[in-house]
Design a protein around this motif. Structure first.
Motif, PDB file in Angstrom:
ATOM      1  N   ALA A  68       0.502  -0.973   7.271  1.00  0.00           N
ATOM      2  CA  ALA A  68       1.005   0.244   7.913  1.00  0.00           C
ATOM      3  C   ALA A  68       2.125   0.876   7.086  1.00  0.00           C
ATOM      4  CB  ALA A  68       1.483  -0.056   9.326  1.00  0.00           C
ATOM      5  N   GLU A  69       2.979   0.058   6.479  1.00  0.00           N
ATOM      6  CA  GLU A  69       4.054   0.600   5.645  1.00  0.00           C
ATOM      7  C   GLU A  69       3.493   1.289   4.410  1.00  0.00           C
ATOM      8  OE1 GLU A  69       6.779  -2.665   5.013  1.00  0.00           O
ATOM      9  OE2 GLU A  69       7.662  -2.422   7.030  1.00  0.00           O
ATOM     10  N   THR A  70       2.456   0.706   3.811  1.00  0.00           N
ATOM     11  CA  THR A  70       1.797   1.343   2.661  1.00  0.00           C
ATOM     12  C   THR A  70       1.156   2.657   3.083  1.00  0.00           C
ATOM     13  OG1 THR A  70       1.385  -0.795   1.615  1.00  0.00           O
ATOM     14  CG2 THR A  70       0.011   1.049   0.896  1.00  0.00           C
ATOM     15  N   LEU A  71       0.493   2.655   4.223  1.00  0.00           N
ATOM     16  CA  LEU A  71      -0.116   3.871   4.747  1.00  0.00           C
ATOM     17  C   LEU A  71       0.948   4.935   4.988  1.00  0.00           C
ATOM     18  CD1 LEU A  71      -2.599   5.389   5.815  1.00  0.00           C
ATOM     19  CD2 LEU A  71      -2.160   4.323   8.046  1.00  0.00           C
ATOM     20  N   PHE A  72       2.073   4.529   5.557  1.00  0.00           N
ATOM     21  CA  PHE A  72       3.163   5.460   5.826  1.00  0.00           C
ATOM     22  C   PHE A  72       3.613   6.144   4.531  1.00  0.00           C
ATOM     23  CE2 PHE A  72       7.521   6.797   6.181  1.00  0.00           C
ATOM     24  CZ  PHE A  72       7.563   7.416   7.417  1.00  0.00           C
ATOM     25  N   GLU A  73       3.790   5.365   3.482  1.00  0.00           N
ATOM     26  CA  GLU A  73       4.231   5.926   2.197  1.00  0.00           C
ATOM     27  C   GLU A  73       3.226   6.945   1.674  1.00  0.00           C
ATOM     28  OE1 GLU A  73       7.263   5.417   1.160  1.00  0.00           O
ATOM     29  OE2 GLU A  73       7.588   3.945   2.737  1.00  0.00           O
ATOM     30  N   GLN A  74       1.947   6.708   1.905  1.00  0.00           N
ATOM     31  CA  GLN A  74       0.917   7.646   1.462  1.00  0.00           C
ATOM     32  C   GLN A  74       0.917   8.924   2.307  1.00  0.00           C
ATOM     33  OE1 GLN A  74      -2.683   5.348   1.652  1.00  0.00           O
ATOM     34  NE2 GLN A  74      -2.146   4.115  -0.132  1.00  0.00           N
ATOM     35  N   LEU A  75       1.163   8.791   3.602  1.00  0.00           N
ATOM     36  CA  LEU A  75       1.139   9.951   4.492  1.00  0.00           C
ATOM     37  C   LEU A  75       2.399  10.808   4.363  1.00  0.00           C
ATOM     38  CD1 LEU A  75      -0.297   8.384   7.772  1.00  0.00           C
ATOM     39  CD2 LEU A  75      -1.499   9.750   6.074  1.00  0.00           C
ATOM     40  N   ASP A  76       3.519  10.190   4.050  1.00  0.00           N
ATOM     41  CA  ASP A  76       4.798  10.902   3.932  1.00  0.00           C
ATOM     42  C   ASP A  76       4.848  11.604   2.577  1.00  0.00           C
ATOM     43  OD1 ASP A  76       7.398  11.804   4.214  1.00  0.00           O
ATOM     44  OD2 ASP A  76       8.293   9.859   3.705  1.00  0.00           O
ATOM     45  N   SER A  77       4.095  12.686   2.463  1.00  0.00           N
ATOM     46  CA  SER A  77       3.897  13.340   1.167  1.00  0.00           C
ATOM     47  C   SER A  77       5.157  14.005   0.621  1.00  0.00           C
ATOM     48  CB  SER A  77       2.765  14.369   1.249  1.00  0.00           C
ATOM     49  OG  SER A  77       3.062  15.368   2.197  1.00  0.00           O
ATOM     50  N   ASP A  78       6.111  14.352   1.482  1.00  0.00           N
ATOM     51  CA  ASP A  78       7.330  14.993   0.985  1.00  0.00           C
ATOM     52  C   ASP A  78       8.478  14.004   0.794  1.00  0.00           C
ATOM     53  OD1 ASP A  78       8.136  14.493   3.585  1.00  0.00           O
ATOM     54  OD2 ASP A  78       8.512  16.596   4.096  1.00  0.00           O
ATOM     55  N   GLY A  79       8.228  12.727   1.091  1.00  0.00           N
ATOM     56  CA  GLY A  79       9.231  11.698   0.883  1.00  0.00           C
ATOM     57  C   GLY A  79      10.429  11.779   1.811  1.00  0.00           C
ATOM     58  N   SER A  80      10.262  12.406   2.969  1.00  0.00           N
ATOM     59  CA  SER A  80      11.376  12.606   3.903  1.00  0.00           C
ATOM     60  C   SER A  80      11.701  11.361   4.727  1.00  0.00           C
ATOM     61  CB  SER A  80      11.056  13.756   4.858  1.00  0.00           C
ATOM     62  OG  SER A  80       9.977  13.400   5.710  1.00  0.00           O
ATOM     63  N   GLY A  81      10.802  10.373   4.701  1.00  0.00           N
ATOM     64  CA  GLY A  81      11.001   9.203   5.538  1.00  0.00           C
ATOM     65  C   GLY A  81      10.444   9.393   6.935  1.00  0.00           C
ATOM     66  N   GLU A  82       9.765  10.508   7.162  1.00  0.00           N
ATOM     67  CA  GLU A  82       9.137  10.819   8.442  1.00  0.00           C
ATOM     68  C   GLU A  82       7.811  11.520   8.164  1.00  0.00           C
ATOM     69  OE1 GLU A  82      13.071  11.827  11.115  1.00  0.00           O
ATOM     70  OE2 GLU A  82      12.237  13.419   9.861  1.00  0.00           O
ATOM     71  N   ILE A  83       6.878  11.359   9.073  1.00  0.00           N
ATOM     72  CA  ILE A  83       5.603  12.064   8.957  1.00  0.00           C
ATOM     73  C   ILE A  83       5.611  13.215   9.950  1.00  0.00           C
ATOM     74  CG2 ILE A  83       3.094  11.893   9.199  1.00  0.00           C
ATOM     75  CD1 ILE A  83       3.428   8.855   8.627  1.00  0.00           C
ATOM     76  N   GLU A  84       5.521  14.424   9.432  1.00  0.00           N
ATOM     77  CA  GLU A  84       5.419  15.608  10.287  1.00  0.00           C
ATOM     78  C   GLU A  84       3.948  15.837  10.614  1.00  0.00           C
ATOM     79  OE1 GLU A  84       7.004  16.083   7.120  1.00  0.00           O
ATOM     80  OE2 GLU A  84       9.035  15.760   7.868  1.00  0.00           O
ATOM     81  N   PHE A  85       3.697  16.657  11.621  1.00  0.00           N
ATOM     82  CA  PHE A  85       2.318  16.902  12.027  1.00  0.00           C
ATOM     83  C   PHE A  85       1.494  17.482  10.880  1.00  0.00           C
ATOM     84  CE2 PHE A  85      -1.106  19.560  13.716  1.00  0.00           C
ATOM     85  CZ  PHE A  85      -1.858  18.557  14.317  1.00  0.00           C
TER      86      PHE A  85
END
Length: 105
Positions: A68-85
């Motif tokens: 899940a942490e690896t997936l998070f890093e891939q989804l957080d494309s702007d590197g903000s530490g959060e995934i926006e919609f």
């Protein structure tokens, strides 16, 4: 892959797929996003994503947290530490494109 970094063909495909997204599909994506966004602040944190996958683990994944942490890093494309919609939606579109491309082979 950021939209502005994509080549022209990828941009065209993303635009075409995006325009084909129905209201129902967008609503389903929003519902999924809201389920993971536990506190309802409009963003998904790494902890929220990990908790969501710990609650409903994918088959054949042994270390849910690391996955899940690896997936998070891939989804957080702007590197903000959060995934926006918008990042959530972009990931769904990329998945749809990959599935479509493999079906064409």
């Amino acid at each position: 892959v950021e939209f502005y970094q994509s080549d022209k063909l990828q941009k065209a495909v993303l635009t075409a797929v995006s325009s084909q997204t129905t209201g129902d599909q967008l609503d389903a994506l929003r519902d999924q996003f809201r389920l993971v966004d536990e506190n309802g602040d409009g963003v998904i944190t790494k902890d929220e994503l990990v908790k969501a996958f710990e609650a409903a683990p994918p088959d054949d994944v042994k270390d849910i947290r690391a996955w899940a942490e690896t997936l998070f890093e891939q989804l957080d494309s702007d590197g903000s530490g959060e995934i926006e919609f918008t990042e959530w939606q972009a990931a769904a579109l990329r998945s749809f494109i990959e599935i479509s491309e493999s079906a064409m082979l």
